[in-house]
Each structure stands twice: as structure tokens, then as C-alpha cells.
Design a protein around this motif. Structure first.
Motif, PDB file in Angstrom:
ATOM      1  N   HIS A 217      42.371  34.508  36.092  1.00 57.49           N
ATOM      2  CA  HIS A 217      43.168  35.732  36.014  1.00 57.49           C
ATOM      3  C   HIS A 217      43.114  36.314  34.605  1.00 57.49           C
ATOM      4  O   HIS A 217      42.992  37.543  34.429  1.00 57.49           O
ATOM      5  CB  HIS A 217      44.615  35.432  36.434  1.00 57.49           C
ATOM      6  CG  HIS A 217      45.518  36.622  36.369  1.00 57.49           C
ATOM      7  ND1 HIS A 217      46.420  36.815  35.342  1.00 57.49           N
ATOM      8  CD2 HIS A 217      45.618  37.705  37.168  1.00 57.49           C
ATOM      9  CE1 HIS A 217      47.055  37.955  35.536  1.00 57.49           C
ATOM     10  NE2 HIS A 217      46.590  38.517  36.628  1.00 57.49           N
TER      11      HIS A 217
ATOM     12  N   TRP B 232      39.899  38.061  34.249  1.00 54.70           N
ATOM     13  CA  TRP B 232      39.946  39.304  35.044  1.00 54.70           C
ATOM     14  C   TRP B 232      40.662  40.420  34.276  1.00 54.70           C
ATOM     15  O   TRP B 232      40.289  41.592  34.367  1.00 54.70           O
ATOM     16  CB  TRP B 232      40.626  39.036  36.391  1.00 54.70           C
ATOM     17  CG  TRP B 232      40.750  40.284  37.194  1.00 54.70           C
ATOM     18  CD1 TRP B 232      39.817  40.833  38.019  1.00 54.70           C
ATOM     19  CD2 TRP B 232      41.889  41.174  37.214  1.00 54.70           C
ATOM     20  NE1 TRP B 232      40.288  42.012  38.545  1.00 54.70           N
ATOM     21  CE2 TRP B 232      41.556  42.236  38.074  1.00 54.70           C
ATOM     22  CE3 TRP B 232      43.133  41.154  36.591  1.00 54.70           C
ATOM     23  CZ2 TRP B 232      42.439  43.278  38.326  1.00 54.70           C
ATOM     24  CZ3 TRP B 232      44.016  42.196  36.833  1.00 54.70           C
ATOM     25  CH2 TRP B 232      43.664  43.242  37.702  1.00 54.70           C
TER      26      TRP B 232
ATOM     27  N   LYS C 152      38.506  42.838  32.430  1.00 55.16           N
ATOM     28  CA  LYS C 152      37.453  43.494  33.219  1.00 55.16           C
ATOM     29  C   LYS C 152      37.071  44.878  32.666  1.00 55.16           C
ATOM     30  O   LYS C 152      35.911  45.182  32.449  1.00 55.16           O
ATOM     31  CB  LYS C 152      37.946  43.617  34.667  1.00 55.16           C
ATOM     32  CG  LYS C 152      36.978  44.238  35.637  1.00 55.16           C
ATOM     33  CD  LYS C 152      37.599  44.224  37.041  1.00 55.16           C
ATOM     34  CE  LYS C 152      36.642  44.684  38.107  1.00 55.16           C
ATOM     35  NZ  LYS C 152      36.245  46.067  38.018  1.00 55.16           N
TER      36      LYS C 152
ATOM     37  N   PHE D 127      33.481  39.268  38.006  1.00 50.76           N
ATOM     38  CA  PHE D 127      34.740  40.000  38.186  1.00 50.76           C
ATOM     39  C   PHE D 127      35.000  40.338  39.662  1.00 50.76           C
ATOM     40  O   PHE D 127      36.145  40.403  40.087  1.00 50.76           O
ATOM     41  CB  PHE D 127      34.739  41.293  37.364  1.00 50.76           C
ATOM     42  CG  PHE D 127      34.849  41.057  35.879  1.00 50.76           C
ATOM     43  CD1 PHE D 127      35.978  40.442  35.337  1.00 50.76           C
ATOM     44  CD2 PHE D 127      33.841  41.446  35.015  1.00 50.76           C
ATOM     45  CE1 PHE D 127      36.093  40.219  33.968  1.00 50.76           C
ATOM     46  CE2 PHE D 127      33.940  41.230  33.649  1.00 50.76           C
ATOM     47  CZ  PHE D 127      35.061  40.614  33.127  1.00 50.76           C
TER      48      PHE D 127
ATOM     49  N   LEU E 258      36.606  37.261  40.916  1.00 56.49           N
ATOM     50  CA  LEU E 258      37.943  37.064  40.325  1.00 56.49           C
ATOM     51  C   LEU E 258      38.948  38.014  40.952  1.00 56.49           C
ATOM     52  O   LEU E 258      40.124  37.661  41.125  1.00 56.49           O
ATOM     53  CB  LEU E 258      37.887  37.301  38.806  1.00 56.49           C
ATOM     54  CG  LEU E 258      37.161  36.242  37.985  1.00 56.49           C
ATOM     55  CD1 LEU E 258      37.026  36.690  36.535  1.00 56.49           C
ATOM     56  CD2 LEU E 258      37.897  34.901  38.053  1.00 56.49           C
ATOM     57  N   ALA E 259      38.480  39.209  41.310  1.00 52.77           N
ATOM     58  CA  ALA E 259      39.379  40.242  41.841  1.00 52.77           C
ATOM     59  C   ALA E 259      40.009  39.840  43.165  1.00 52.77           C
ATOM     60  O   ALA E 259      41.005  40.432  43.593  1.00 52.77           O
ATOM     61  CB  ALA E 259      38.623  41.558  41.990  1.00 52.77           C
TER      62      ALA E 259
END
Ligand code: G1P
Length: 309
Positions: A119, A122, A125, A223, A226-227
Motif C-alpha cells: 500500500h 501504491w 503511483k 501498480f 497493487l491497486a
């Protein structure tokens, strides 16, 4: 998933620095753990220096509440410099200047809640954008006795392989539950191709004893994974899980770097790191070695008060 050149130059590095530092309380009640000094500079500067040496141009701190001091550390301090100039302390001016970050190089973003390393990454990003980047965990210091730093070694490998590169080292099997562990497909010299990654596996489930030590070169597609905000080990959003999803789609390599790692986020590792860096210091190195030898002699004699003269 976009397929694109995975060998583009690494210009940006992300430093997750939002952690609370509970292992160092009460020292870290007010002061960020990343500001604890190892020899003559704070932890965060050691990792920033490692990144600078590897050619990083943009430094992205993922910060949290009470972490402003980290930005201050890299700022210009004109009053301090003019005082040092008046006192003729040129060596100190050089050290202070080395800690200054030129304009337009340092960026910060916040991780409002501690939801995990994945997180935290992220949260960077937007600042990273659509290009490969490095991640350095400031708790881990890697000392290579003045030779090429860990990230520089990784960039050299990346320039050959492209894709994703992580640094690994062997840990005792009973400690695999503390780390991200790699599953090795093939090995050539110090570089290996990875076929799997598991976060904090129990010793009996670990595919190897090679742990990720906190240095990563990653492609921006991480990413996308991760999203999803999927929770993994410990109920946290794990970087390891998102990286694992890149395997098979992009090159994914690991390297046994040259150098010694120190977990400076633990009290014992912090003391070890301080001793290691201080013994290599131009000014005090020899005196520190003598001090350690004297302390060791006293300990060997069974003396309890080992405070060395
Ligand atoms: C993190 C990573 C882990 C890695 C470790 C290195 O874990 O999730 O994969 O091996 O850093 O220090 P943490 O120490 O934050 O639990």
C-alpha cells in the motif's frame, strides 16, 4: 497488461518512511526512526546516498504524520553554513552540503494509514508514473566497504536483463517467516531467474531460504496489481504478492549482492551497523577498532563493566 520496453533507465526511487518505529520506543516517540544516526548520518541519508550512487535523480518519500524532519534534513541550511564558514569548519561544510538535495529532486506523498508495504508503494503511483523505478527500505543498510552499493549492483544487472530485479540473501530456515522468500528457477553466477515469491512463509512451506532484503527494481505494471488492494500475510497489502503476479509476464531476476546487510530497524542490528560503519570511518575508524578490542579483552576476562577507556 501493457508490454513495453522493460529496460528503460531507472531515474526514480521510492522510500517508504511512514512506519512508526515501535522497536525503538521511547527514542522514536518524537523523532522518526529514519533519523536515528548510523555513524555520522541518519539512516535515511545512507539509503538516499546508495540511491544517488546508482544514478537515481528523483527521490520519493512515502511519509506519514510526524515525519517532516526527513524533508528538513535534506534541505539547505544557509545559517548553519555561514556559521561553519565563520569558524573555518570546511570539512563540516562539505558534509552538510553532501546532505543537501538539489531543487526539484525530493517529492513526498503520504500513506495515511499503515496498510502494508504494498500500500505504501501504491501511494507513490502518481509520482512514479509509467516508468520503472527502485524501492529502498530504509531499515536495511547494506555496507560494501566503500565499493559499489547494492542498488548500483542491481542497476548493472538490470541494464543487462531489464524487467524486475530484487536483492536477496540467505537466512536461516527458521527465520523465513520474517521475509519475502524467492522460488528460484535457475541460477547463473550471482543472478537467478525467479519463478515464485512468497511473503513470510512458515519454514516448512518456504520454497528456499533466500530472502528479499528490501531493495527492488520494479516495472510500473506492479501498480496495476497493487491497486487491487488484496490483503496478504498479516492482513496487510503486500508488495511481494503484487510482484509475484509479474512473474511469467516480464523478466524477474534476483541477485546475491556483494556486501553485508544490517537490519537497522532492530536494536541489535542498529548497534552492529554503527560498529561496522564507524570502524570504516576515516576520522574515528582506528580509534573505534581499538575500543572494540579493549572491550573484547575485558569481556574475555569476565569483567562486567566493559565501558572502554
Ligand atoms: C518487508 C517485506 C519483505 C522483506 C522485508 C525485508 O517486510 O514485506 O518481503 O523480506 O521487508 O526487510 P517487513 O520487514 O516490513 O515485515
Amino acid at each position: 497488461m501493457t508490454s513495453q520496453n522493460t529496460k528503460r533507465i531507472i531515474r526514480k526511487a521510492v522510500f517508504p518512511v511512514a512506519g512508526l518505529g515501535t522497536r525503538f520506543l521511547p527514542a522514536t516517540k518524537v523523532m522518526p526512526k529514519e533519523m536515528l544516526p548510523i555513524n555520522d548520518r541518519p539512516l535515511i541519508q545512507h539509503v538516499v546516498d546508495e540511491a544517488r550512487e546508482a544514478g537515481i535523480e528523483e527521490f520519493i518519500f512515502v511519509t506519514g504524520r510526524h515525519k517532516n524532519m526527513l524533508e528538513e534534513h535534506f534541505d539547505y541550511q544557509p545559517e548553519l553554513k555561514s556559521t561553519l564558514q565563520k569558524r573555518g569548519k570546511d570539512d563540516m561544510i562539505a558534509k552538510v552540503e553532501y546532505s543537501e538535495m538539489p531543487a526539484g529532486r525530493l517529492f513526498t506523498t503520504r500513506q495515511p494509514r499503515p496498510l502494508g508495504l504494498g500500500h505504501a508503494i501504491w501511494c507513490a503511483k502518481k509520482l512514479v508514473g509509467d516508468e520503472p523505478f527502485a524501492v529502498l527500505l530504509p531499515d536495511v543498510l547494506i555496507n560494501n566497504q566503500g565499493k559499489a552499493g547494492c542498488l548500483k549492483q542491481m542497476v548493472d544487472i538490470y541494464n543487462e536483463t531489464g524487467g524486475n530485479v530484487i536483492a536477496v540473501e540467505d537466512v536461516p530456515r527458521e527465520e523465513t517467516f520474517k521475509y519475502g522468500i524467492v522460488d528460484v528457477e535457475s541460477e547463473k553466477g550471482d543472478c537467478m531467474t525467479i519463478k515464485g515469491l512468497v511473503e513470510k512463509p512458515a519454514p516448512e512451506d518456504a520454497p528456499s531460504t533466500l530472502s528479499a532484503i528490501g531493495r527492488y527494481i520494479l516495472q510500473p505494471e506492479v501498480f496495476e496489481h497493487l491497486a487491487a488492494f488484496e490483503k496478504g500475510a498479516g492482513g496487510e497489502i503486500q508488495l511481494t504478492d503484487a510482484m509475484a503476479k509479474l512473474i511469467g509476464r516480464q523478466p524477474f531476476n534476483a541477485t546475491r549482492f556483494a556486501g553485508k546487510s544490517y537490519d537497522s530497524g532492530s536494536r541489535l542490528g542498529f548497534i552492529q551497523a554503527n560498529l561496522a560503519y564507524a570502524t570504516q570511518d576515516d576520522e574515528i575508524g582506528e580509534a573505534v577498532k581499538l575500543l572494540i578490542q579493549n572491550m573484547a579483552k575485558k569481556l574475555n576476562k569476565g569483567e562486567i563493566n566493559v565501558a572502554a577507556e
